[in-house]
Design an enzyme around this catalytic site. Structure first.
Site, short mmCIF file in Angstrom:
data_model
loop_
_atom_site.label_atom_id
_atom_site.label_comp_id
_atom_site.label_asym_id
_atom_site.label_seq_id
_atom_site.Cartn_x
_atom_site.Cartn_y
_atom_site.Cartn_z
N HIS A 161 -27.00 -12.51 -21.10
CA HIS A 161 -27.10 -12.67 -19.64
C HIS A 161 -27.86 -11.48 -19.04
O HIS A 161 -27.46 -10.33 -19.22
CB HIS A 161 -25.69 -12.76 -19.05
CG HIS A 161 -25.63 -13.35 -17.69
ND1 HIS A 161 -24.58 -13.10 -16.82
CD2 HIS A 161 -26.47 -14.19 -17.02
CE1 HIS A 161 -24.78 -13.77 -15.70
NE2 HIS A 161 -25.94 -14.43 -15.80
N HIS A 240 -23.26 -21.39 -8.19
CA HIS A 240 -22.97 -19.96 -8.23
C HIS A 240 -24.25 -19.22 -7.85
O HIS A 240 -25.30 -19.83 -7.67
CB HIS A 240 -22.50 -19.52 -9.62
CG HIS A 240 -23.56 -19.57 -10.67
ND1 HIS A 240 -23.96 -20.75 -11.28
CD2 HIS A 240 -24.32 -18.58 -11.22
CE1 HIS A 240 -24.91 -20.49 -12.16
NE2 HIS A 240 -25.16 -19.17 -12.14
#
Length: 268
Positions: A161, A240
């Site tokens: 990530h 999100h």
């Protein structure tokens, strides 16, 4: 002859007394003489003398002195009046000058106060602008980090990530974390609809998976300004905000965004 003698004697006595009180009056005789007054007054006296009359001394220089005394008094009164008038004019002129000085000083002080207030306001505005320029906020109010920086998994092409995910329902307001300029606004592939901001300190932040955008390239933004609404566009498993911090505008220059925000004073 006795009558004439008394008259003459009386005239001499009165003349002597007048002269002893107003000797300055003789000075007026010269002025009177220049206008013919003394000559006019004295003429009867001379005529009487030529005929041996008794009134020579009583109507001569003595009467001229009496007239001179009165004229001297008038001159003195006139001089006093003129002096009083001159002093009044001078006092009025001084009062006007003082009033002008006070008005000028009041104007100067008012202008100085206005200038000081203006400078203070400008200084405060600059300080506020500086604070805004250096102020950072969280990209989503009242949220929390749902996925940490560097987390691994097959969802990310790099294998980890490159940012952090903030929990946000679809349509939640997304803010610029700091002042800067929009350098990218639109479709960003796996990032979906995204925005990239170049901040005043030379760093960059990215906002991905947005439902919609509120800014365009080249626009200046400030900390806390809404730049879009959160969504689930691009490579996303649900609504999100994907947030990245970078040292450059391109992919691969990412740094820990949580540490970045904390270094800029954001309490997360």
């Amino acid at each position: 002859m006795a009558f004439g003698s008394r008259a003459a004697g009386s005239g001499k006595h009165r003349g002597s007394s007048r002269l002893s009180r107003k000797t300055a009056g003789y000075a007026g005789i010269a002025a009177l003489a220049t206008t013919g007054v003394v000559g006019t007054l004295a003429a009867p006296a001379f005529a009487a003398d030529s005929h041996g009359g008794p009134s020579v001394e009583d109507t001569g220089a003595l009467n001229a002195v009496v007239v001179a005394d009165g004229l001297q008094d008038d001159i003195e009164v006139q001089a006093a009046t003129q002096q009083t008038a001159a002093e009044s004019v001078a006092a009025q002129a001084q009062a006007e000058a003082d009033a002008k000085t006070r008005a000028s000083e009041a104007k100067r002080m008012a202008e100085a106060k206005e200038k000081a207030e203006k400078e203070a306001a400008e200084k405060a505005a600059k300080e506020e602008a500086r604070k805004r320029a250096n102020t950072f906020v969280a990209p989503v109010d009242g949220s929390y980090v749902s996925t940490q920086y560097g987390a691994g998994g097959g969802m990310w092409s790099s294998g980890s990530h490159t940012g952090i995910d903030f929990h946000a329902d679809e349509g939640t307001s997304v803010h610029a974390v700091g002042s800067g300029t929009i350098v990218e606004a639109g479709w960003g592939g796996a990032y979906g609809n995204n925005v990239v901001i170049r901040h005043n300190d030379g760093t960059y932040t990215q906002y991905g998976h947005l439902l919609s955008l509120n800014v365009s390239v080249g626009e200046s933004v400030t900390a806390g300004q809404q730049i879009g609404l959160s969504g689930s566009t691009g490579n996303s498993s649900g609504p999100h905000l994907h947030f990245e911090a970078r040292t450059g505008a391109t992919y691969g220059t990412d740094i820990n965004p949580l540490a970045y925000l904390r270094q800029h004073g954001v309490g997360i």
